[in-house]
Design a protein around this motif. Structure first.
Motif, PDB file in Angstrom:
ATOM      1  N   ALA A  84      39.552  38.029  78.093  1.00 23.03           N
ATOM      2  CA  ALA A  84      40.868  38.432  77.604  1.00 23.03           C
ATOM      3  C   ALA A  84      41.210  37.685  76.322  1.00 23.03           C
ATOM      4  N   ALA A  85      40.636  36.490  76.133  1.00 20.95           N
ATOM      5  CA  ALA A  85      40.803  35.765  74.868  1.00 20.95           C
ATOM      6  C   ALA A  85      39.996  36.437  73.764  1.00 20.95           C
ATOM      7  N   SER A  86      38.754  36.800  74.065  1.00 22.32           N
ATOM      8  CA  SER A  86      37.932  37.509  73.068  1.00 22.32           C
ATOM      9  C   SER A  86      38.552  38.857  72.688  1.00 22.32           C
ATOM     10  N   TYR A  87      39.221  39.482  73.644  1.00 19.16           N
ATOM     11  CA  TYR A  87      39.808  40.807  73.416  1.00 19.16           C
ATOM     12  C   TYR A  87      40.950  40.755  72.400  1.00 19.16           C
ATOM     13  N   ILE A  88      41.488  39.578  72.134  1.00 21.02           N
ATOM     14  CA  ILE A  88      42.526  39.435  71.113  1.00 21.02           C
ATOM     15  C   ILE A  88      42.018  39.926  69.762  1.00 21.02           C
ATOM     16  N   VAL A  89      40.776  39.578  69.437  1.00 20.59           N
ATOM     17  CA  VAL A  89      40.183  40.017  68.174  1.00 20.59           C
ATOM     18  C   VAL A  89      40.120  41.539  68.110  1.00 20.59           C
ATOM     19  N   VAL A  90      39.708  42.165  69.210  1.00 23.78           N
ATOM     20  CA  VAL A  90      39.554  43.624  69.259  1.00 23.78           C
ATOM     21  C   VAL A  90      40.867  44.321  68.942  1.00 23.78           C
ATOM     22  N   ARG A  91      41.945  43.853  69.490  1.00 18.67           N
ATOM     23  CA  ARG A  91      43.222  44.548  69.344  1.00 18.67           C
ATOM     24  C   ARG A  91      43.977  44.126  68.085  1.00 18.67           C
ATOM     25  N   ARG A  92      43.787  42.905  67.649  1.00 19.99           N
ATOM     26  CA  ARG A  92      44.528  42.422  66.479  1.00 19.99           C
ATOM     27  C   ARG A  92      43.870  42.828  65.163  1.00 19.99           C
ATOM     28  N   GLY A  97      43.533  49.277  63.600  1.00 20.07           N
ATOM     29  CA  GLY A  97      44.617  48.564  64.262  1.00 20.07           C
ATOM     30  C   GLY A  97      45.618  48.011  63.261  1.00 20.07           C
ATOM     31  N   PRO A  98      46.421  47.049  63.686  1.00 22.56           N
ATOM     32  CA  PRO A  98      46.410  46.443  65.023  1.00 22.56           C
ATOM     33  C   PRO A  98      46.953  47.389  66.089  1.00 22.56           C
ATOM     34  N   TYR A  99      46.532  47.132  67.318  1.00 20.61           N
ATOM     35  CA  TYR A  99      46.962  47.956  68.438  1.00 20.61           C
ATOM     36  C   TYR A  99      48.263  47.417  69.029  1.00 20.61           C
ATOM     37  N   ILE A 125      50.529  34.831  70.942  1.00 15.85           N
ATOM     38  CA  ILE A 125      49.684  36.027  70.979  1.00 15.85           C
ATOM     39  C   ILE A 125      50.503  37.219  71.473  1.00 15.85           C
ATOM     40  N   ASP A 126      51.813  37.149  71.261  1.00 14.31           N
ATOM     41  CA  ASP A 126      52.698  38.217  71.719  1.00 14.31           C
ATOM     42  C   ASP A 126      52.466  39.527  70.978  1.00 14.31           C
ATOM     43  N   ASP A 127      51.805  39.480  69.822  1.00 17.04           N
ATOM     44  CA  ASP A 127      51.486  40.725  69.126  1.00 17.04           C
ATOM     45  C   ASP A 127      50.375  41.488  69.832  1.00 17.04           C
ATOM     46  N   VAL A 128      49.604  40.802  70.680  1.00 17.95           N
ATOM     47  CA  VAL A 128      48.469  41.409  71.369  1.00 17.95           C
ATOM     48  C   VAL A 128      48.798  41.719  72.820  1.00 17.95           C
ATOM     49  N   TYR A 129      49.480  40.812  73.483  1.00 19.04           N
ATOM     50  CA  TYR A 129      49.768  40.950  74.911  1.00 19.04           C
ATOM     51  C   TYR A 129      51.260  40.788  75.189  1.00 19.04           C
ATOM     52  N   GLN A 130      51.771  41.645  76.053  1.00 18.89           N
ATOM     53  CA  GLN A 130      53.127  41.495  76.576  1.00 18.89           C
ATOM     54  C   GLN A 130      52.997  41.011  78.011  1.00 18.89           C
ATOM     55  N   PHE A 131      53.400  39.771  78.279  1.00 21.21           N
ATOM     56  CA  PHE A 131      53.138  39.137  79.563  1.00 21.21           C
ATOM     57  C   PHE A 131      54.268  39.361  80.564  1.00 21.21           C
ATOM     58  N   TYR A 132      53.838  39.585  81.819  1.00 24.20           N
ATOM     59  CA  TYR A 132      54.751  39.679  82.955  1.00 24.20           C
ATOM     60  C   TYR A 132      54.250  38.716  84.021  1.00 24.20           C
ATOM     61  N   GLY A 133      55.105  37.803  84.451  1.00 20.87           N
ATOM     62  CA  GLY A 133      54.695  36.792  85.420  1.00 20.87           C
ATOM     63  C   GLY A 133      54.569  37.361  86.820  1.00 20.87           C
ATOM     64  N   LEU A 134      53.474  37.022  87.491  1.00 24.26           N
ATOM     65  CA  LEU A 134      53.272  37.451  88.875  1.00 24.26           C
ATOM     66  C   LEU A 134      54.025  36.553  89.835  1.00 24.26           C
ATOM     67  N   GLN A 135      54.507  37.167  90.899  1.00 24.07           N
ATOM     68  CA  GLN A 135      55.036  36.456  92.055  1.00 24.07           C
ATOM     69  C   GLN A 135      54.884  37.382  93.254  1.00 24.07           C
ATOM     70  N   PRO A 136      54.828  36.845  94.465  1.00 25.88           N
ATOM     71  CA  PRO A 136      54.605  37.708  95.630  1.00 25.88           C
ATOM     72  C   PRO A 136      55.611  38.847  95.704  1.00 25.88           C
TER      73      PRO A 136
END
Length: 264
Positions: A84-92, A97-99, A125-136
């Protein structure tokens, strides 16, 4: 429901889920497989569950470089997240792109962990990923109803239950035996379950499952089919793992391979 390799393009969208194994090696890449990465599809939506070391290669080989609509990372150990770190290059930096930012559902700390792995600590890296925190709990991702719960592993780790049109896929992530795993796997059509170690002194407590323990969990949960994954091939025996699981689970089971796909 049969494991197949190399027929991805022949599949037609319908109300089934489809699981494609991109990587299944435990702890570090094996001679024939990247680390954990599983693509789950339904209704034209593609969810990548984990993105371990080497899986960016098989993503291109079996599916396509940009064929991901969302990512779910079950925990932040390297063998489940590093590509997922390497994938930053692919999308940015893609020529076309950028995607747009890709939704990523992950434990707390994922943005900092992936940013550091990429080598970028001064900006986000918010330009590449929009994060949502997991919880049960239970929540939607695309067409899937997703339930996650904490399982028995040394860091914050979530087992996953995916439901779509009455069909259920459960993924153990990395875990030792625990009640949360049995709840997630209850009556699942397919149980994708880790079987990292062999029984004996080299199986530390509260870390991973053996083939026997995976089979026992599948039997207790009443699953339809058991798929064994995350074997640490260099330290174990696939044949012994398979025999141990078979002795504990009476239903159909197999060890997964990269490129194998399963209609659920």
């Amino acid at each position: 429901m049969q494991g197949r390799c190399g027929d991805y393009g022949a599949w037609q969208w319908d109300n089934r889920m489809r699981l494609t194994v991109l990587g299944c090696a435990g702890s570090f890449p094996g001679p024939d497989s990247p680390c954990s990465a599983y693509l789950v599809e339904a209704d034209g939506f593609r969810l990548l569950v984990d993105f371990g070391s080497g899986a960016l290669s098989t993503l291109q080989r079996y599916v396509g470089l940009h064929a991901v609509d969302a990512i779910l990372l079950t925990h932040l150990h390297c063998d489940h997240i590093l590509d997922a770190a390497s994938y930053i290059v692919v999308r940015r930096y893609a020529p076309d792109g950028p995607y747009p930012a890709l939704p990523v559902y992950a434990p707390s700390g994922a943005p900092d962990r992936l940013s550091a792995a990429y080598g970028q600590t001064d900006t986000t890296i918010d330009d590449v990923y929009q994060f949502y925190g997991l919880q049960p709990g239970t929540f939607p991702i695309g067409p899937f109803s997703v339930t996650v719960d904490r399982v028995n592993h040394p860091i914050e780790t979530y087992g996953v239950r995916l439901e779509h049109e009455g069909r259920v896929l459960c993924y153990s992530s990395d875990t030792a035996p625990c009640e949360a795993l049995l709840r997630l796997a209850q009556d699942a059509d397919v149980f994708l379950c880790e079987a990292s170690y062999l029984d004996g002194v080299d199986n530390p407590p509260d870390l991973h499952l053996t083939g026997r323990e995976a089979g026992e969990a599948a039997t207790k949960a009443g699953v339809g089919r058991l798929l064994l994954t995350h074997l640490v091939v260099a330290w174990g025996s696939e044949a012994h793992t398979l025999d141990s699981a078979t002795a504990a689970f009476p239903g159909p089971l197999e060890v997964v391979r990269p490129g194998a796909s399963y209609d659920i």
